[in-house]
Write an enzyme that holds these catalytic residues in place. Structure first.
Site, PDB file in Angstrom:
ATOM      1  N   ALA A   8      25.637  25.757  41.052  1.00 17.92           N
ATOM      2  CA  ALA A   8      24.292  25.234  40.802  1.00 17.92           C
ATOM      3  C   ALA A   8      23.255  25.910  41.692  1.00 17.92           C
ATOM      4  O   ALA A   8      22.237  25.325  42.038  1.00 17.92           O
ATOM      5  CB  ALA A   8      24.274  23.724  41.040  1.00 17.92           C
ATOM      6  N   ARG A  14      15.531  32.567  33.182  1.00 19.55           N
ATOM      7  CA  ARG A  14      15.189  32.573  31.755  1.00 19.55           C
ATOM      8  C   ARG A  14      14.547  31.268  31.295  1.00 19.55           C
ATOM      9  O   ARG A  14      13.979  31.172  30.227  1.00 19.55           O
ATOM     10  CB  ARG A  14      16.465  32.867  30.931  1.00 19.55           C
ATOM     11  CG  ARG A  14      16.947  34.288  31.094  1.00 19.55           C
ATOM     12  CD  ARG A  14      18.387  34.482  30.608  1.00 19.55           C
ATOM     13  NE  ARG A  14      19.368  34.101  31.628  1.00 19.55           N
ATOM     14  CZ  ARG A  14      20.689  34.280  31.518  1.00 19.55           C
ATOM     15  NH1 ARG A  14      21.197  34.816  30.420  1.00 19.55           N
ATOM     16  NH2 ARG A  14      21.516  33.912  32.479  1.00 19.55           N
ATOM     17  N   LYS A  21      17.117  25.000  37.188  1.00 20.87           N
ATOM     18  CA  LYS A  21      17.715  24.847  35.846  1.00 20.87           C
ATOM     19  C   LYS A  21      18.644  23.646  35.739  1.00 20.87           C
ATOM     20  O   LYS A  21      18.584  22.902  34.757  1.00 20.87           O
ATOM     21  CB  LYS A  21      18.468  26.122  35.454  1.00 20.87           C
ATOM     22  CG  LYS A  21      19.154  25.996  34.106  1.00 20.87           C
ATOM     23  CD  LYS A  21      19.579  27.309  33.532  1.00 20.87           C
ATOM     24  CE  LYS A  21      20.748  27.906  34.250  1.00 20.87           C
ATOM     25  NZ  LYS A  21      21.230  29.130  33.589  1.00 20.87           N
ATOM     26  N   THR A  79      27.960  34.728  40.634  1.00 24.70           N
ATOM     27  CA  THR A  79      28.907  33.605  40.581  1.00 24.70           C
ATOM     28  C   THR A  79      30.122  33.825  41.500  1.00 24.70           C
ATOM     29  O   THR A  79      30.645  32.868  42.074  1.00 24.70           O
ATOM     30  CB  THR A  79      29.374  33.366  39.137  1.00 24.70           C
ATOM     31  OG1 THR A  79      29.807  34.622  38.572  1.00 24.70           O
ATOM     32  CG2 THR A  79      28.265  32.818  38.267  1.00 24.70           C
ATOM     33  N   GLU A 155      30.960  41.183  31.139  1.00 24.82           N
ATOM     34  CA  GLU A 155      29.658  40.557  30.893  1.00 24.82           C
ATOM     35  C   GLU A 155      28.938  41.302  29.772  1.00 24.82           C
ATOM     36  O   GLU A 155      29.072  42.524  29.649  1.00 24.82           O
ATOM     37  CB  GLU A 155      28.813  40.583  32.168  1.00 24.82           C
ATOM     38  CG  GLU A 155      29.291  39.614  33.215  1.00 24.82           C
ATOM     39  CD  GLU A 155      29.440  38.208  32.673  1.00 24.82           C
ATOM     40  OE1 GLU A 155      28.438  37.577  32.328  1.00 24.82           O
ATOM     41  OE2 GLU A 155      30.592  37.739  32.558  1.00 24.82           O
ATOM     42  N   ASN A 170      33.694  33.821  27.225  1.00 22.10           N
ATOM     43  CA  ASN A 170      34.039  33.044  28.418  1.00 22.10           C
ATOM     44  C   ASN A 170      33.062  31.881  28.550  1.00 22.10           C
ATOM     45  O   ASN A 170      31.854  32.073  28.564  1.00 22.10           O
ATOM     46  CB  ASN A 170      33.937  33.980  29.633  1.00 22.10           C
ATOM     47  CG  ASN A 170      33.953  33.222  30.957  1.00 22.10           C
ATOM     48  OD1 ASN A 170      34.580  32.169  31.061  1.00 22.10           O
ATOM     49  ND2 ASN A 170      33.272  33.775  31.961  1.00 22.10           N
ATOM     50  N   ALA A 376      -9.000 -13.810  21.458  1.00 24.62           N
ATOM     51  CA  ALA A 376      -9.268 -12.366  21.457  1.00 24.62           C
ATOM     52  C   ALA A 376     -10.066 -11.961  22.685  1.00 24.62           C
ATOM     53  O   ALA A 376     -11.030 -12.630  23.060  1.00 24.62           O
ATOM     54  CB  ALA A 376     -10.042 -12.001  20.192  1.00 24.62           C
ATOM     55  N   ALA A 419     -15.209 -20.149  24.648  1.00 25.70           N
ATOM     56  CA  ALA A 419     -15.366 -18.701  24.489  1.00 25.70           C
ATOM     57  C   ALA A 419     -16.388 -18.148  25.473  1.00 25.70           C
ATOM     58  O   ALA A 419     -17.372 -18.810  25.800  1.00 25.70           O
ATOM     59  CB  ALA A 419     -15.791 -18.389  23.060  1.00 25.70           C
TER      60      ALA A 419
HETATM   61  C1  UD1 Z   1      28.252  33.193  33.179  1.00 22.98           C
HETATM   62  C2  UD1 Z   1      29.503  34.084  33.125  1.00 22.98           C
HETATM   63  C3  UD1 Z   1      29.759  34.503  31.671  1.00 22.98           C
HETATM   64  C4  UD1 Z   1      29.913  33.268  30.800  1.00 22.98           C
HETATM   65  C5  UD1 Z   1      28.717  32.307  30.963  1.00 22.98           C
HETATM   66  C6  UD1 Z   1      29.039  30.983  30.312  1.00 22.98           C
HETATM   67  C7  UD1 Z   1      29.578  35.320  35.231  1.00 22.98           C
HETATM   68  C8  UD1 Z   1      29.341  36.614  35.908  1.00 22.98           C
HETATM   69  N1  UD1 Z   1      29.302  35.258  33.949  1.00 22.98           N
HETATM   70  O1  UD1 Z   1      27.158  33.992  32.736  1.00 22.98           O
HETATM   71  O2  UD1 Z   1      30.929  35.298  31.589  1.00 22.98           O
HETATM   72  O3  UD1 Z   1      30.050  33.650  29.457  1.00 22.98           O
HETATM   73  O4  UD1 Z   1      28.444  32.037  32.359  1.00 22.98           O
HETATM   74  O5  UD1 Z   1      27.941  30.116  30.291  1.00 22.98           O
HETATM   75  O6  UD1 Z   1      30.024  34.393  35.885  1.00 22.98           O
HETATM   76  N2  UD1 Z   1      25.016  30.608  39.900  1.00 22.98           N
HETATM   77  C9  UD1 Z   1      25.177  30.401  41.262  1.00 22.98           C
HETATM   78  N3  UD1 Z   1      24.949  31.430  42.120  1.00 22.98           N
HETATM   79  C10 UD1 Z   1      24.597  32.668  41.700  1.00 22.98           C
HETATM   80  C11 UD1 Z   1      24.443  32.889  40.305  1.00 22.98           C
HETATM   81  C12 UD1 Z   1      24.665  31.834  39.442  1.00 22.98           C
HETATM   82  O7  UD1 Z   1      25.497  29.302  41.683  1.00 22.98           O
HETATM   83  O8  UD1 Z   1      24.417  33.543  42.551  1.00 22.98           O
HETATM   84  C13 UD1 Z   1      25.236  29.488  38.985  1.00 22.98           C
HETATM   85  C14 UD1 Z   1      24.034  29.177  38.097  1.00 22.98           C
HETATM   86  O9  UD1 Z   1      23.211  28.202  38.713  1.00 22.98           O
HETATM   87  C15 UD1 Z   1      24.695  28.643  36.836  1.00 22.98           C
HETATM   88  C16 UD1 Z   1      26.046  29.323  36.807  1.00 22.98           C
HETATM   89  O10 UD1 Z   1      26.273  29.840  38.103  1.00 22.98           O
HETATM   90  O11 UD1 Z   1      24.883  27.244  36.890  1.00 22.98           O
HETATM   91  C17 UD1 Z   1      26.108  30.470  35.798  1.00 22.98           C
HETATM   92  O12 UD1 Z   1      25.128  31.432  36.120  1.00 22.98           O
HETATM   93  P1  UD1 Z   1      24.325  32.237  35.029  1.00 22.98           P
HETATM   94  O13 UD1 Z   1      23.453  33.208  35.704  1.00 22.98           O
HETATM   95  O14 UD1 Z   1      23.728  31.306  34.054  1.00 22.98           O
HETATM   96  O15 UD1 Z   1      25.530  33.044  34.345  1.00 22.98           O
HETATM   97  P2  UD1 Z   1      25.598  33.584  32.857  1.00 22.98           P
HETATM   98  O16 UD1 Z   1      24.805  34.830  32.766  1.00 22.98           O
HETATM   99  O17 UD1 Z   1      25.305  32.506  31.906  1.00 22.98           O
HETATM  100 CA    CA Z   2      24.534  30.467  32.058  1.00 22.30          CA
END
Ligand code: UD1
Ligand code: CA
Length: 446
Positions: A8, A14, A21, A79, A155, A170, A376, A419
């Site tokens: 999170a 976006r 988000k 991530t 990706e 994924n 009223a 009234a």
């Molecule tokens: C990610 C997956 C993708 C998958 C998709 C599913 C990766 C690299 N890609 O892509 O394969 O199909 O989710 O929905 O994992 N977040 C962090 N720290 C960061 C970046 C992101 O905590 O540095 C959190 C975001 O808040 C979010 C989640 O990770 O809740 C996913 O990040 P997001 O950037 O939305 O990944 P996607 O491009 O959707």
């Molecule tokens: Ca996402």
């Protein structure tokens, strides 16, 4: 042992929003609360939330959960980098790490249980949720053999044209063997189009990576932008209305109405266009809501009607008629057979049965007895500029049109107020009170 980590920390670029988000509301509930509720009954030893972008705001919004452990990811390098932050925290931990994306809100608890079961039975290093989507745009693509063994996840931004044609995606929900994962976490690099450390790159590094396909693609829908938020909202709304139609609720124009998941309906309820229910509402049999009503955290007994009205945190008794164009504000209790008519505002008041407030009135901080008729334009003047005061009116009393009752004030039962009177003293029962200046009539000279 089971640890759950929820990603999170991302900004959600976006979404183009000042709100992080994971706090965006979906059918009235923030995304992250939805993700958390899917983990409620899994009995984890840890629930870790990885926060970063606007971490304080996210942490504050989750204060009501007692068991959460927050882990800061600063800066947000992807991530994989997010999960690397768990290494110090889970030093002694042995068992499964379930990783959930904070932006995948419709996941069912049963799917997570099945994923955990499948993962343990197959002795995998990692098992993650996948789906076959007609339009896989935006998701990482899964490259697996027939037996479900996964070679890699690529990706979308790193896929060539041919790889993009792969529709197996994924979902971003993983069950890892923590020890095996922690051995490869530090091997990740950021050699990719986004210059981020991807969690998905662990898949090709681990001994045995499996995917577990879900049946319902909506369950794993990720929300990156407002269109996807709308698609999930639409999905929830359609399911809710379909469910309640099956239980005896009619919608004249369902598309124009929205419901909350915490609302309950009796049978033979008719919901007219442009009517919305939010929070926890309980709606009795035979109620007729709308057109154009907004009902929030309220309980309506049987046969209540509410046309073009707002009801917020109130209790409404049976056979009460509200509106058109009335507003019932919090802490109001309107008892059975009463009527609240057009352009009436009721605030923090108890209205006993059979009482009528039919037109153009403000009743605030008041206790009204039975079978009263409020004329009223009657106003309870409850505010002296500093404090709010109460108005009490006894059974069977009547106020004439345009009466102003200056609180604190007690009006006995069987009282009639003439009234146009402005009353600032208590009036004993069975009396008439009039306060009005004399009409002067003079003949005009030519
Ligand atoms: C990610 C997956 C993708 C998958 C998709 C599913 C990766 C690299 N890609 O892509 O394969 O199909 O989710 O929905 O994992 N977040 C962090 N720290 C960061 C970046 C992101 O905590 O540095 C959190 C975001 O808040 C979010 C989640 O990770 O809740 C996913 O990040 P997001 O950037 O939305 O990944 P996607 O491009 O959707
Ligand atoms: Ca996402």
């Amino acid at each position: 042992m089971l640890a759950i980590a929820i990603l999170a920390a991302g900004k959600g670029t976006r979404m183009k929003s000042a709100l992080p988000k994971v706090l965006q509301p979906l059918a009235g509930k923030p995304l992250i609360d939805r993700v958390l509720s899917s983990t409620q009954r899994l009995n984890p030893n840890h629930r870790l939330i990885i926060v970063g972008h606007q971490s304080k705001v996210v942490e504050e919004s989750l204060q009501n959960y007692q068991d959460l452990e927050f882990v800061l990811q600063q800066p947000q390098n992807g991530t994989g980098h997010a999960i690397q932050q768990l290494i110090p925290k889970l030093k002694e931990f042995k068992g499964e790490l379930l990783v959930l994306n904070g932006d995948v809100p419709l996941l069912k608890e049963t799917t997570l249980s099945s994923l955990l079961k499948f993962h343990k039975e197959s002795n995998a290093s990692v098992t993650f949720l996948s789906a076959n989507l007609d339009s896989p745009t935006g998701y990482g693509r899964v490259f697996a053999n027939k037996s479900g063994l996964v070679k890699e996840i690529i990706e979308e931004k790193d896929c060539n044209y041919e790889q993009q044609q792969n529709k197996l995606i994924n979902a971003g929900i993983y069950c890892f063997d923590w020890q095996q994962l922690s051995d490869v976490l530090n091997l990740l690099s950021n050699q990719n189009s986004q210059k981020e450390i991807y969690l998905t790159d662990t898949i090709s590094l681990l001994r045995k990576s499996l995917h577990f396909e879900v049946d319902d693609p909506y369950e794993i829908k990720g929300i990156n932008d407002r269109y996807q938020l709308y698609e999930c909202e639409k999905h929830i709304q359609e399911k809710l209305k379909y469910f309640w139609m099956g239980k005896g609720v009619s919608f004249i124009d369902p598309i124009s109405c929205t419901l909350s998941e915490d609302s309950f309906f009796g049978t033979d309820v008719i919901i007219e266009p442009q009517t919305h229910l939010r929070g926890k509402c309980i709606i009795g049999n035979g109620c007729h809501l709308g057109p154009g009503s907004l009902i929030t955290n309220s309980t309506l007994a049987d046969n209540v009607s509410a046309i073009h009205s707002i009801i917020n945190e109130a209790m409404i008794g049976e056979n009460v008629s509200i509106g058109p164009f009335a507003q019932i504000r919090p802490e109001s209790n309107i008892c059975k057979n009463s009527k609240i008519g057009n352009f009436v505002e009721i605030k923090k008041s108890f209205i006993s049965e059979g009482t009528k407030v039919n037109h153009l009135s403000y009743v605030g901080d008041s206790t009204l007895g039975k079978n009263i008729n409020i004329g009223a334009g009657t106003i309870t003047a409850n505010f002296d500029g500093k404090n709010k005061h109460r108005t009490i009116i006894g059974d069977y009393s009547k106020t004439g049109a345009n009466s102003v009752l200056i609180a604190p004030i007690k009006i006995g039962s069987n009282v009639t107020i003439g009234a146009g009177s402005t009353i600032s003293k208590d009036i004993p029962e069975k009396s008439l009170a009039v306060e009005r200046s004399k009409t002067i009539i003079r003949t005009k000279r030519d």
